[in-house]
Design a protein around this motif. Structure first.
Motif, PDB file in Angstrom:
ATOM      1  N   LEU A   1     -10.109  22.385  -1.396  1.00 54.61           N
ATOM      2  CA  LEU A   1      -9.217  22.549   0.264  1.00 54.61           C
ATOM      3  C   LEU A   1      -8.174  23.336  -0.364  1.00 54.61           C
ATOM      4  O   LEU A   1      -7.637  23.139  -1.222  1.00 54.61           O
ATOM      5  CB  LEU A   1      -8.446  20.758  -0.143  1.00 54.61           C
ATOM      6  CG  LEU A   1      -7.542  20.524   1.205  1.00 54.61           C
ATOM      7  CD1 LEU A   1      -8.125  21.315   2.828  1.00 54.61           C
ATOM      8  CD2 LEU A   1      -7.087  19.535   1.299  1.00 54.61           C
ATOM      9  N   HIS A   2      -8.303  24.679   0.355  1.00 55.48           N
ATOM     10  CA  HIS A   2      -7.291  25.524   0.456  1.00 55.48           C
ATOM     11  C   HIS A   2      -6.163  25.155   0.929  1.00 55.48           C
ATOM     12  O   HIS A   2      -6.950  25.241   2.297  1.00 55.48           O
ATOM     13  CB  HIS A   2      -7.610  27.080   0.655  1.00 55.48           C
ATOM     14  CG  HIS A   2      -6.828  28.277   0.376  1.00 55.48           C
ATOM     15  ND1 HIS A   2      -7.692  29.915   0.230  1.00 55.48           N
ATOM     16  CD2 HIS A   2      -5.857  28.185   0.679  1.00 55.48           C
ATOM     17  CE1 HIS A   2      -6.497  30.332   0.445  1.00 55.48           C
ATOM     18  NE2 HIS A   2      -5.505  28.933   0.425  1.00 55.48           N
ATOM     19  N   LEU A   3      -4.754  25.244   0.859  1.00 57.75           N
ATOM     20  CA  LEU A   3      -3.435  24.420   1.709  1.00 57.75           C
ATOM     21  C   LEU A   3      -3.347  26.040   2.000  1.00 57.75           C
ATOM     22  O   LEU A   3      -2.671  26.305   1.023  1.00 57.75           O
ATOM     23  CB  LEU A   3      -3.050  23.564   1.211  1.00 57.75           C
ATOM     24  CG  LEU A   3      -3.760  22.235   1.195  1.00 57.75           C
ATOM     25  CD1 LEU A   3      -2.835  20.982   1.087  1.00 57.75           C
ATOM     26  CD2 LEU A   3      -4.005  21.688   2.444  1.00 57.75           C
ATOM     27  N   HIS A   4      -2.971  25.737   2.952  1.00 56.86           N
ATOM     28  CA  HIS A   4      -2.079  27.549   3.643  1.00 56.86           C
ATOM     29  C   HIS A   4      -0.757  26.842   3.929  1.00 56.86           C
ATOM     30  O   HIS A   4      -0.379  26.624   5.484  1.00 56.86           O
ATOM     31  CB  HIS A   4      -3.086  28.057   5.230  1.00 56.86           C
ATOM     32  CG  HIS A   4      -2.061  29.039   5.058  1.00 56.86           C
ATOM     33  ND1 HIS A   4      -2.107  30.806   4.563  1.00 56.86           N
ATOM     34  CD2 HIS A   4      -0.960  29.592   6.261  1.00 56.86           C
ATOM     35  CE1 HIS A   4      -0.773  31.731   4.812  1.00 56.86           C
ATOM     36  NE2 HIS A   4      -0.924  31.089   5.914  1.00 56.86           N
ATOM     37  N   LEU A   5       0.568  26.997   2.829  1.00 55.81           N
ATOM     38  CA  LEU A   5       1.552  26.438   3.321  1.00 55.81           C
ATOM     39  C   LEU A   5       2.418  26.956   3.624  1.00 55.81           C
ATOM     40  O   LEU A   5       3.361  26.391   3.848  1.00 55.81           O
ATOM     41  CB  LEU A   5       1.829  25.773   1.595  1.00 55.81           C
ATOM     42  CG  LEU A   5       0.981  24.637   1.548  1.00 55.81           C
ATOM     43  CD1 LEU A   5       0.615  24.688  -0.462  1.00 55.81           C
ATOM     44  CD2 LEU A   5       1.200  22.687   1.673  1.00 55.81           C
ATOM     45  N   THR A   6       2.437  28.178   3.651  1.00 60.24           N
ATOM     46  CA  THR A   6       3.719  28.976   4.158  1.00 60.24           C
ATOM     47  C   THR A   6       3.116  30.235   4.694  1.00 60.24           C
ATOM     48  O   THR A   6       1.657  31.034   4.682  1.00 60.24           O
ATOM     49  CB  THR A   6       4.760  29.285   3.258  1.00 60.24           C
ATOM     50  OG1 THR A   6       3.667  30.728   2.344  1.00 60.24           O
ATOM     51  CG2 THR A   6       4.734  28.292   1.823  1.00 60.24           C
ATOM     52  N   ASP A   7       3.693  30.592   5.858  1.00 60.68           N
ATOM     53  CA  ASP A   7       3.316  31.369   6.876  1.00 60.68           C
ATOM     54  C   ASP A   7       4.678  32.320   7.550  1.00 60.68           C
ATOM     55  O   ASP A   7       5.823  30.969   7.288  1.00 60.68           O
ATOM     56  CB  ASP A   7       2.452  30.746   7.598  1.00 60.68           C
ATOM     57  CG  ASP A   7       1.843  32.743   7.981  1.00 60.68           C
ATOM     58  OD1 ASP A   7       2.104  33.471   9.000  1.00 60.68           O
ATOM     59  OD2 ASP A   7       0.423  32.776   7.404  1.00 60.68           O
TER      60      ASP A   7
END
Length: 532
Positions: free
Chosen positions: A162-168
């Motif tokens: 599970l690749h969690l894209h946490l910031t943007d």
């Protein structure tokens, strides 16, 4: 047998083995945790106690099997499940649950009798070691309960990352105790773009949320119990406006008034990127120190994509850094930035992985590549001896529209039907004749970007059923020629699988098209005509 993903081999003699109130379930040394998980899941769904003991279901480790491989035998004598590791046992337990039918996926018993397993022998192991799904929680935040639910959903499909894209630009979702403004300021935005920018629509509703460090520890532990690795993504040096809004000194303050920036409310590529000062390097080292405490994964994803260089070109500070380091240009500056953190992570026993833009200006020596702009970046990286996760947007970006129907909600990107995803091949022809390079393709990943998905129902609609097709591509030994694949057979097995998804409460896209409540009439998307 309607199994998804399809196993390597399956034999089905006549007969069934009934499960009753007296059926025992036991695990040998190293199998105890999987036995406990299976007892809890089947006990809740079937209303059966499945106490420890002999004469029923037996789980054991078998070192002769591949690490994630398993053997499942059901006959008149009972059920014997062997795995090359606890992970292999767990994937075998998922197959066992599929064999019991859709009611085995419910959280409470709708019946307590009539449970039986068919006599069967299954031998199985996955094709790829990295079988991933990216969940973008930065653009639209998903509460912790929804993330835990997705852990269970990907586990049911034998995916293990599970690749969690946490910031943007649009949100910072991880608590960093040393820098509290990252969540105080950066975790929310005052409104959101609705659909593509040409539609000119905004919802004028604050949006936000973040995970505390204990939330993330819980997610990581919950995933680990299901043999899923959570890979965090902290995006640098682009996609960083939420961080700059919280700490303006991180931005190119000699070019723009960074103190006036707020968390970004639009979608798309943002010109506001990190500066390249020593203070910014130290800031992100401190951030990563806390991230490493939360996530034990070997890989840490540091983005590296879509970093416009205009502010660096205009920045005296950035130009001085280029001259100081003897770099050729701004691409070299980004490469230097990424290489710094590659060395920093390596010194702590971790590995950097980033989007294929990190190839520009020279790839960090120990870095791995997520190849998203087609196959080309992954091919180049693999040939250069770098590990690669294939996730080309033209094939496995699940935010892309699922048909050309006008009723598709906020249609984005290429048409990617269930069949299109099933015919995706992670290993391109250019690498099939190069065994050394092909070994560097360590896996594949489907990415769910959420600019146009503002709740978990929308995520369900876009992810499923295509994630089931992707799971078979990642796990099963399918023909590498996509046209040689038996899509008709897969579609027939999906008929049973839809019932499983129903039992799990997944609001998938129906084969006939979106239901009325799944449509977004009048909200402009960004379709791409034609096929790549």
């Amino acid at each position: 047998m309607d199994l998804i993903p399809a196993p390597l081999s399956l034999a089905r003699p006549a007969g069934t083995f009934p499960l009753t109130a007296t059926t025992a379930l036991d695990g040998g040394p190293g199998a105890e945790s999987v036995a406990a998980w299976l007892r809890a899941e089947l006990g809740a769904a079937a209303g059966l106690p499945l106490p420890p003991g002999s004469g029923g279901i037996r789980l054991d480790l078998d070192g002769s099997l591949a690490a994630e491989g398993y053997r499942l035998v059901v006959d008149a004598g009972g059920v014997r499940l062997s795995g090359g590791s606890a992970a292999g046992l767990f994937w075998g337990a998922q197959t066992l649950r599929q064999l019991l039918g859709p009611d085995a996926y419910r959280r409470g018993a709708v019946r307590t009798d009539g449970w039986a397993l068919p006599h069967v022998t299954v031998e199985d192991a996955p094709r790829f070691g990295w079988r991933g799904m990216l969940l973008d929680v930065a653009r639209h935040f998903l509460p912790k309960a929804d993330v835990l639910r997705y852990v269970d959903l990907i586990a049911a499909h034998k995916l293990n990352v599970l690749h969690l894209h946490l910031t943007d630009d649009q949100g910072w979702r991880v608590e960093i105790r040393r820098y509290p403004r990252l969540t105080e300021t950066g975790s929310w935005r005052e409104r959101s773009m609705v659909g593509f920018r040409d539609g000119g629509r905004r919802d004028d509703r604050p949006h936000g949320g973040y995970y505390t460090q204990d939330d993330l520890r819980e997610i990581v532990a919950y995933a680990a119990a299901r043999h899923i690795t959570v890979v965090p993504e902290i995006d640098i040096p682009g996609h960083s406006q939420a961080a700059i809004a919280a700490y303006p000194e991180l931005g190119n303050h000699d070019v723009v008034d960074t103190a006036a920036l707020a968390t970004f409310t639009d979608w798309g590529v943002n010109p506001n990127v990190l500066n390249v000062e020593d203070g910014t390097l130290r800031f992100y080292e401190h951030v990563l120190e806390e991230v490493l405490e939360l996530f034990p994964s070997a890989f840490v994803h540091l983005g590296g994509d879509e970093c416009p260089k205009d502010q660096w070109r205009a920045s005296a500070s950035a130009q001085a850094r280029i001259k100081e380091l003897g770099l050729a240009d701004e691409d070299g500056l980004q490469s230097w930035f990424i290489r710094h953190f590659d060395r920093w992570l390596a010194a702590r026993g971790r590995r950097l992985i980033g989007w294929d833009e990190i190839l520009e200006g020279g790839l960090a020596p120990g870095a791995a590549v997520s190849s998203w702009r087609g196959y080309e970046g992954g091919i180049a990286a693999a040939r250069a001896g770098h590990d690669v996760v294939m996730c080309p947007e033209q094939h496995v970006y699940l935010d892309h529209r699922e048909s050309a129907l006008a009723e598709e909600p906020i249609p984005v990107g290429y048409v990617r039907t269930l069949e299109d995803v099933y015919r995706y091949e992670p290993l391109p022809p250019e690498l099939r004749q190069d065994e050394a390079a092909a070994r560097h393709v360590i896996g594949t990943q489907a990415n769910v970007w959420t600019e146009f998905m503002d709740d978990v129902r929308s995520v369900d609609y876009h992810a499923f059923p295509r994630l089931a097709a992707f799971a078979e591509v990642a796990w099963s030994d399918l023909p590498q020629d996509p046209e040689a694949r038996d899509y008709a057979g897969f579609a027939e097995r999906m008929t049973a699988h839809y019932a499983r998804l129903d039992a799990m409460g997944v609001e998938y896209r129906h084969p006939d098209g979106p239901r009325p409540w799944q449509r977004r009439p009048g909200v402009l998307g960004r379709p791409v005509d034609g096929r790549p």
